[in-house]
Write a protein that holds these residues in place. Structure first.
Motif, PDB file in Angstrom:
ATOM      1  N   ALA A 170       0.717  -1.325   0.003  1.00  0.00           N
ATOM      2  CA  ALA A 170       0.076  -0.062  -0.048  1.00  0.00           C
ATOM      3  C   ALA A 170       0.916   1.298   0.117  1.00  0.00           C
ATOM      4  O   ALA A 170       0.394   2.446  -0.142  1.00  0.00           O
ATOM      5  CB  ALA A 170      -1.007   0.063   1.155  1.00  0.00           C
ATOM      6  N   THR A 171       2.085   1.137  -0.143  1.00  0.00           N
ATOM      7  CA  THR A 171       2.932   2.454  -0.059  1.00  0.00           C
ATOM      8  C   THR A 171       2.693   3.111  -1.194  1.00  0.00           C
ATOM      9  O   THR A 171       3.192   2.330  -2.300  1.00  0.00           O
ATOM     10  CB  THR A 171       4.625   1.873   0.291  1.00  0.00           C
ATOM     11  N   PRO A 172       2.533   4.235  -1.105  1.00  0.00           N
ATOM     12  CA  PRO A 172       2.449   5.291  -2.392  1.00  0.00           C
ATOM     13  C   PRO A 172       3.908   5.351  -2.992  1.00  0.00           C
ATOM     14  O   PRO A 172       4.685   5.255  -2.616  1.00  0.00           O
ATOM     15  CB  PRO A 172       2.014   6.622  -2.112  1.00  0.00           C
ATOM     16  N   LEU A 173       3.656   5.649  -4.426  1.00  0.00           N
ATOM     17  CA  LEU A 173       4.893   5.652  -5.325  1.00  0.00           C
ATOM     18  C   LEU A 173       5.702   6.507  -4.929  1.00  0.00           C
ATOM     19  O   LEU A 173       6.878   6.703  -4.788  1.00  0.00           O
ATOM     20  CB  LEU A 173       4.617   5.581  -6.648  1.00  0.00           C
ATOM     21  N   LYS A 174       5.128   7.919  -4.664  1.00  0.00           N
ATOM     22  CA  LYS A 174       5.633   9.135  -4.172  1.00  0.00           C
ATOM     23  C   LYS A 174       6.537   8.940  -2.983  1.00  0.00           C
ATOM     24  O   LYS A 174       7.454   9.457  -3.027  1.00  0.00           O
ATOM     25  CB  LYS A 174       4.774  10.220  -3.958  1.00  0.00           C
ATOM     26  N   GLU A 175       6.123   8.102  -2.312  1.00  0.00           N
ATOM     27  CA  GLU A 175       7.096   7.834  -0.788  1.00  0.00           C
ATOM     28  C   GLU A 175       8.149   6.929  -1.223  1.00  0.00           C
ATOM     29  O   GLU A 175       9.334   7.275  -0.467  1.00  0.00           O
ATOM     30  CB  GLU A 175       6.284   7.167   0.262  1.00  0.00           C
ATOM     31  N   VAL A 176       7.893   6.160  -2.143  1.00  0.00           N
ATOM     32  CA  VAL A 176       9.195   5.129  -2.460  1.00  0.00           C
ATOM     33  C   VAL A 176      10.285   6.135  -3.128  1.00  0.00           C
ATOM     34  O   VAL A 176      11.551   6.075  -2.791  1.00  0.00           O
ATOM     35  CB  VAL A 176       8.606   4.406  -3.355  1.00  0.00           C
ATOM     36  N   LEU A 177       9.593   7.207  -3.920  1.00  0.00           N
ATOM     37  CA  LEU A 177      10.652   7.985  -4.595  1.00  0.00           C
ATOM     38  C   LEU A 177      11.246   8.832  -3.764  1.00  0.00           C
ATOM     39  O   LEU A 177      12.501   9.136  -3.777  1.00  0.00           O
ATOM     40  CB  LEU A 177       9.879   8.788  -5.707  1.00  0.00           C
ATOM     41  N   ASN A 178      10.755   9.498  -2.765  1.00  0.00           N
ATOM     42  CA  ASN A 178      11.341  10.324  -1.702  1.00  0.00           C
ATOM     43  C   ASN A 178      12.087   9.593  -0.957  1.00  0.00           C
ATOM     44  O   ASN A 178      13.381  10.188  -0.592  1.00  0.00           O
ATOM     45  CB  ASN A 178      10.305  11.104  -0.659  1.00  0.00           C
ATOM     46  N   ASN A 179      11.780   8.463  -0.449  1.00  0.00           N
ATOM     47  CA  ASN A 179      12.719   7.555   0.609  1.00  0.00           C
ATOM     48  C   ASN A 179      13.840   6.823  -0.098  1.00  0.00           C
ATOM     49  O   ASN A 179      14.830   6.344   0.564  1.00  0.00           O
ATOM     50  CB  ASN A 179      11.965   6.695   1.485  1.00  0.00           C
ATOM     51  N   ARG A 180      13.766   6.445  -1.470  1.00  0.00           N
ATOM     52  CA  ARG A 180      14.795   5.864  -2.017  1.00  0.00           C
ATOM     53  C   ARG A 180      14.816   4.551  -1.541  1.00  0.00           C
ATOM     54  O   ARG A 180      15.947   3.933  -1.394  1.00  0.00           O
ATOM     55  CB  ARG A 180      15.956   6.454  -2.209  1.00  0.00           C
ATOM     56  N   ARG A 181      13.772   3.814  -1.109  1.00  0.00           N
ATOM     57  CA  ARG A 181      14.060   2.377  -0.447  1.00  0.00           C
ATOM     58  C   ARG A 181      12.872   1.753  -0.983  1.00  0.00           C
ATOM     59  O   ARG A 181      11.637   2.144  -1.074  1.00  0.00           O
ATOM     60  CB  ARG A 181      14.054   2.724   1.179  1.00  0.00           C
TER      61      ARG A 181
END
Length: 292
Positions: A170-181
């Protein structure tokens, strides 16, 4: 190379489930480099209704209903597949990325309608200027499209850290992009979003990856896992696969189960149920070499 894959999923429910309906997408596809020699699906408790259908993207889906009270659901898919070594196109000979993107601007030729549907936003992948800027560093003027994709694949591998606890489905793509993990699913989504942000068609691929144990250690049964990567459409070459998690183009150890716009189209098991309360899920996958 021949492989035998065992994919076991177990749901344990805190409270009794009175009825449940599920869809399982765990049957490997037939592709130009992959043949399926055998497939079986064992479900416990035994379903009252069970049918196999083909979805919109050509994936085989088993729909089943369990109509008896239960607190545990076990789904075991066993497959035997044969893989031929993939022959990759000469990346430098692919057309310029601008030429490919232009094919997917209205009006679109009937010959590219099928890949055109993979240019748009989907439930888990949304294009953005930020993603276009990130991708743009790999796509200079007149860069051959597959050269650009290979560099983007390399950069995602270098810029993002594989972390199994950093994200969930459920993690949004934007959060993945920001955290780089994230994990393979996240990296595939990032790549797809980058390419779509440039107007290039990209699709999600789900499957399995044959893994190798460190030197001197035996392989652990069930230690393999479901895997995800992406494919980009290139005229003349068709769909070309890339794996950003491992910074490679699949050759002979990636086993394809399904294609879709993103993970939501190819989730291995989905369902709705009555009762159950909270639940835990355990998944074990084994990919082993099989005799011819």
């Amino acid at each position: 190379m021949n492989y035998r894959i065992t994919h076991r999923t177990v749901y344990d429910y805190a409270e009794p489930v009175t009825v449940s309906h599920h869809a399982a997408r765990v049957r490997p596809r037939l592709t130009e480099t992959q043949e399926r020699a055998d497939f079986s699906l064992r479900i416990t408790p035994e379903p009252a209704v069970q049918t196999m259908r083909t979805d919109y993207f050509g994936n085989r889906v088993c729909f089943f209903s369990i109509q008896q009270i239960h607190q545990k659901l076990e789904i075991t898919a066993t497959s035997v597949v044969s893989l031929r070594r993939a022959t990759h196109p000469f990346l430098e000979k692919s057309p310029a990325w601008e030429t490919v993107a232009a094919l997917f601007r209205d009006p679109v030729s009937p010959g590219v309608v099928e890949p055109y549907q993979f240019c748009f936003n989907s439930p888990l992948v949304t294009v953005s200027r930020e993603l276009a800027d990130y991708a743009g560093r790999s796509f200079g003027p007149e860069t051959p499209v597959l050269v650009g994709v290979e560099d983007l694949n390399r950069r995602i591998h270098a810029d993002f850290t594989y972390d199994q606890v950093a994200t969930t489905v459920a993690t949004p793509l934007k959060e993945v992009l920001n955290n780089r993990r994230g994990v393979c699913q996240d990296f595939a989504h990032v790549a797809i979003a980058c390419l779509r942000s440039l107007g290039l068609p990209a699709r999600y691929v789900s499957g399995y990856l044959r893994t190798h144990s460190p030197a001197g250690r035996s392989r652990l049964v069930g230690a393999d896992a479901s895997h995800a990567w992406f494919a980009v459409f290139c005229p003349q070459a068709g769909w070309v696969d890339f794996d950003p998690t491992n910074n490679q183009m699949p050759i002979s150890e990636h086993i394809t189960v399904g294609f879709g716009r993103d993970f939501s189209d190819v989730s291995p098991v989905t369902g709705i149920l009555t009762g159950g309360g909270s639940h835990t899920v355990k998944v074990a996958v084994e990919v082993a070499e099989s005799p011819s």
